[in-house]
Write a protein that holds these residues in place. Structure first.
Motif, short mmCIF file in Angstrom:
data_model
loop_
_atom_site.label_atom_id
_atom_site.label_comp_id
_atom_site.label_asym_id
_atom_site.label_seq_id
_atom_site.Cartn_x
_atom_site.Cartn_y
_atom_site.Cartn_z
N LYS A 317 0.83 -1.20 0.00
CA LYS A 317 0.00 0.00 0.00
C LYS A 317 0.87 1.26 0.00
N LEU A 318 1.96 1.22 0.76
CA LEU A 318 2.87 2.37 0.76
C LEU A 318 3.47 2.59 -0.63
N GLY A 319 3.73 1.49 -1.31
CA GLY A 319 4.23 1.60 -2.67
C GLY A 319 3.24 2.27 -3.60
N GLY A 324 1.36 7.23 -6.47
CA GLY A 324 0.43 8.35 -6.56
C GLY A 324 1.11 9.69 -6.39
N ILE A 325 2.03 9.76 -5.43
CA ILE A 325 2.77 11.01 -5.20
C ILE A 325 3.61 11.36 -6.42
N PRO A 330 4.19 16.23 -11.86
CA PRO A 330 4.09 17.20 -12.97
C PRO A 330 2.97 18.21 -12.78
N ILE A 331 1.85 17.77 -12.17
CA ILE A 331 0.73 18.68 -11.95
C ILE A 331 1.11 19.76 -10.94
N VAL A 332 1.76 19.34 -9.84
CA VAL A 332 2.19 20.30 -8.83
C VAL A 332 3.25 21.24 -9.42
N ALA A 333 4.17 20.68 -10.21
CA ALA A 333 5.20 21.52 -10.83
C ALA A 333 4.57 22.54 -11.77
#
Length: 662
Positions: A317-319, A324-325, A330-333
């Motif tokens: 799940k952490l993977g 997802g992160i 690219p969207i955050v950038a």
């Protein structure tokens, strides 16, 4: 005509005796200690720079030159003793391949120290007046300095031979190379002699570097260029054979300077690697070497150990959260108006895929490939040439890269996996160097200038778009995804798909056999598995994914040159695998992020970031060989509810069971 041939022969002997001194130190160190010292070339260059410093401090002249010939090798020899004592010695008892990994880290450290102290300039060591000009002999004019190099090299080689053959020190060294435990049982502290052997080898390298610096331009990268021919020589002559080092050094020197360079220069740099491959296939222990078991050779490389702090499902799940992160980057950038992290992320993801490919074969079969950059280069050139000459579809070009890399990996694996341990590492290095030299000579590859995709139209097969990457733009609400953002998602998708494919392979019966080979190859053979066949298949899979990484590397740069196949690239990806943790698949992904993250952080403070990175890598090899993924296990006894510090003995357990590919 006779005068020209004589001069060419003298040139060959001049270079040959430099090679003899380099190879003799390497060969003696391996013969006694089973240590392959990749930092040997850097010690030679360090000796040359120290000699220059001595001549500057004491003045130019015969006295200063002689002082440099004595003092500089002595200083480098003392450094060699310290390196053996504090870095090599803690690895005795482990797989000998760890010495290769360790000394590669020392290459990064020493090379950057040279840059830090002396800068980037090149130099030629000032010669005393008596060694300038020419000397007439038998109707020929011979360079006085070349004659000095031949005589001094011969005398130094003879002195080392006499030391080994006719002194008590040499007797103990030779006895220790045959049976170390027997020497220990006699009450002799053989470890102290190991330190002296390493020091003598380092001093020989320094002496070779000094006399070479008086003959040609010396520069900080010289060590990385002379270490490869030195390895060719010790392989030809026989790892551990002093006689082989002498014969091999003279043979390679004469072959290069007297035959190949004047008569067939287009073959220079290739023939010696063909000879190296042939020797390793026909007689792995060389012309004069003897077969002997490597100390610790039956022990596998230590795979990553994640411990039980997190359940398998939780880690999975952490993977997914991490994927997802990464997908949001690219969207955050775009929202922040900073595309740097998109291009930086693409670079990291490409190398993470390359590290994943190496881990599949190194972490699960114990095959350390020092020439894995061969497949990175194959994939890169296949994509560029495929887009130019075959199809403008990136999908087709990448498929071509994967197919070609897999095919060459099968051929290289078919030949290479016949040998094991350090011999396998050496033969993969030879194949990569052969390809590296071939790229310089082929017109279709652009030679040393490389070849690019500038002005070349190609498409990614998305919504029928038929244009180059830089012209593509997608709108997601207020965010504009440029072609570089699109490429980021292509690379991320390729990495995620490759991870799950390799993970599924390792969970299959095929993967179970690979893990049994890693744990105990003899037991797997006893159970009826053809381990050579399984290792070859793993090598092909590894080569295919490395080729995919190479293709993406070329697309990311829109350019490829022979530098992509340099042996240093193979070393860097090994650093990433070790930093993250071998035998876990996801560990090398973490290692790639840590590698480039450290590079990005350190370059803000110093241009010599490899010095810090190399130091960290050396510490990892010595104290944390299972990489970052093993940190939870090491911290578990100290956490609330843990068993307490006394539960962790600080010793490396003999058996490590990992959930391969999870």
């Amino acid at each position: 005509m006779l005068g020209t041939a004589t001069q060419q022969l003298l040139d060959g002997l001049t270079l040959g005796f430099v090679y003899v001194l380099l190879a003799a130190g390497l060969s003696v160190i391996f013969g006694v200690m089973n240590v392959i010292n990749f930092a040997h070339g850097e010690l030679a260059v360090l000796g040359a720079y120290l000699a220059v410093a001595i001549t500057i401090q004491t003045g130019i002249g015969g006295t200063a030159f002689i002082a440099a010939l004595v003092i500089a090798p002595l200083l480098v020899g003392i450094l060699g003793v310290a390196l053996e004592r504090y870095t090599v010695q803690p690895l005795y008892g482990r797989n000998p391949l760890y010495h290769i990994l360790l000394t590669f880290g020392l290459v990064l450290v020493i090379n950057d120290l040279i840059y830090l102290i002396w800068g980037t300039g090149s130099f030629r060591l000032p010669r005393p007046g008596v060694l300038t000009g020419t000397i007439g002999a038998f109707g020929f004019d011979v360079s006085a300095y070349n004659l000095f190099m031949i005589v001094s090299g011969a005398l130094m080689a003879f002195a080392v031979w006499a030391l080994l053959e006719y002194t008590r020190y040499g007797l103990i060294i030779r006895a220790g190379s045959q049976d170390r435990q027997m020497v220990r049982n006699l009450g002799i502290q053989i470890d102290r002699y190991y330190s002296l052997v390493f020091g003598v080898g380092a001093a020989l390298a320094a002496f070779a570097g000094i006399i070479l610096a008086g003959n040609q331009q010396a520069h900080p990268e010289l060590g990385m260029s002379i270490i490869i021919p030195a390895f060719v020589i010790v392989v030809l002559g026989g790892l551990g054979s002093f006689k082989g080092a002498v014969v091999g050094g003279l043979l390679v020197g004469i072959l290069q300077e007297s035959i190949l360079r004047p008569w067939v220069p287009w073959l220079e740099g290739m023939v010696i690697f063909v000879l190296m491959i042939a020797i390793l296939l026909i007689r792995p222990h060389g012309l004069f070497g003897t077969e002997h078991a490597e100390e610790g050779g039956t022990e596998r490389l230590l795979a990553g150990k994640t411990g039980s702090l997190l359940e398998r499902e939780t880690r999975f799940k952490l993977g997914l959260v991490m994927i997802g992160i990464l997908a949001l980057m690219p969207i955050v950038a775009g929202l922040l108006g900073n595309q740097f992290w998109v291009t930086f992320g693409s670079r990291v993801l490409v190398w993470a895929l390359f590290a994943l490919s190496l881990d599949f074969v190194m972490g699960y079969t114990g095959l350390v490939s020092l020439g894995h950059a061969l497949f990175l280069g194959l994939g890169a050139y296949a994509v560029v040439l495929g887009l130019i000459h075959v199809s403008s579809s990136v999908v087709v070009a990448l498929a071509l890269a994967v197919a070609l890399s897999a095919a060459i990996a099968w051929i290289v694996g078919f030949l290479s996996i016949r040998v094991a341990g350090v011999y396998f590492a050496m033969i993969t290095l030879a194949f990569a160097e052969l390809y590296y030299n071939l790229l310089y000579r082929l017109e279709i590859t652009g030679g040393s200038e490389g070849i690019g995709l500038i002005g070349q139209d190609y498409y990614y097969g998305i919504a029928g778009v038929g244009t180059s990457l830089d012209d593509i733009a997608f709108f997601v609400g207020p965010v504009v995804l440029t072609g570089h953002s699109l490429f980021y998602y292509v690379v991320l998708g390729a990495l995620v798909a490759s991870y799950f494919v390799t993970r599924r392979m390792l969970q299959s019966p095929f993967g179970s056999v690979l893990k049994s080979i890693r744990e105990n190859e003899e037991r797997a053979t006893f159970l009826g598995y053809e381990t050579v066949v399984y290792k070859r298949r793993a090598f092909v899979v590894s080569g295919a994914f490395a080729g995919l990484a190479g293709g993406l590397f070329a697309l990311n740069n829109a350019f490829v040159s022979p530098s992509v196949t340099e042996w240093l690239k193979s070393g860097e990806v090994i650093v990433m695998v070790i930093l993250g943790g071998m035998g876990t698949l996801y560990g090398p992904l973490i290692g790639a992020g840590a590698f480039f993250g450290l590079e990005q952080l350190l370059t803000h403070y110093t241009g010599r970031w490899r010095l810090v990175l190399g130091t960290i890598f050396v510490l990892f090899v010595i104290f944390l060989p299972r990489g970052l993924v093993s940190v939870p296990t090491l911290l578990a006894p100290y956490l609330p509810g843990g068993p307490g510090p006394e539960a962790d003995s600080g010793q490396l357990p003999e058996e490590t069971r990992t959930e391969g590919g999870d």
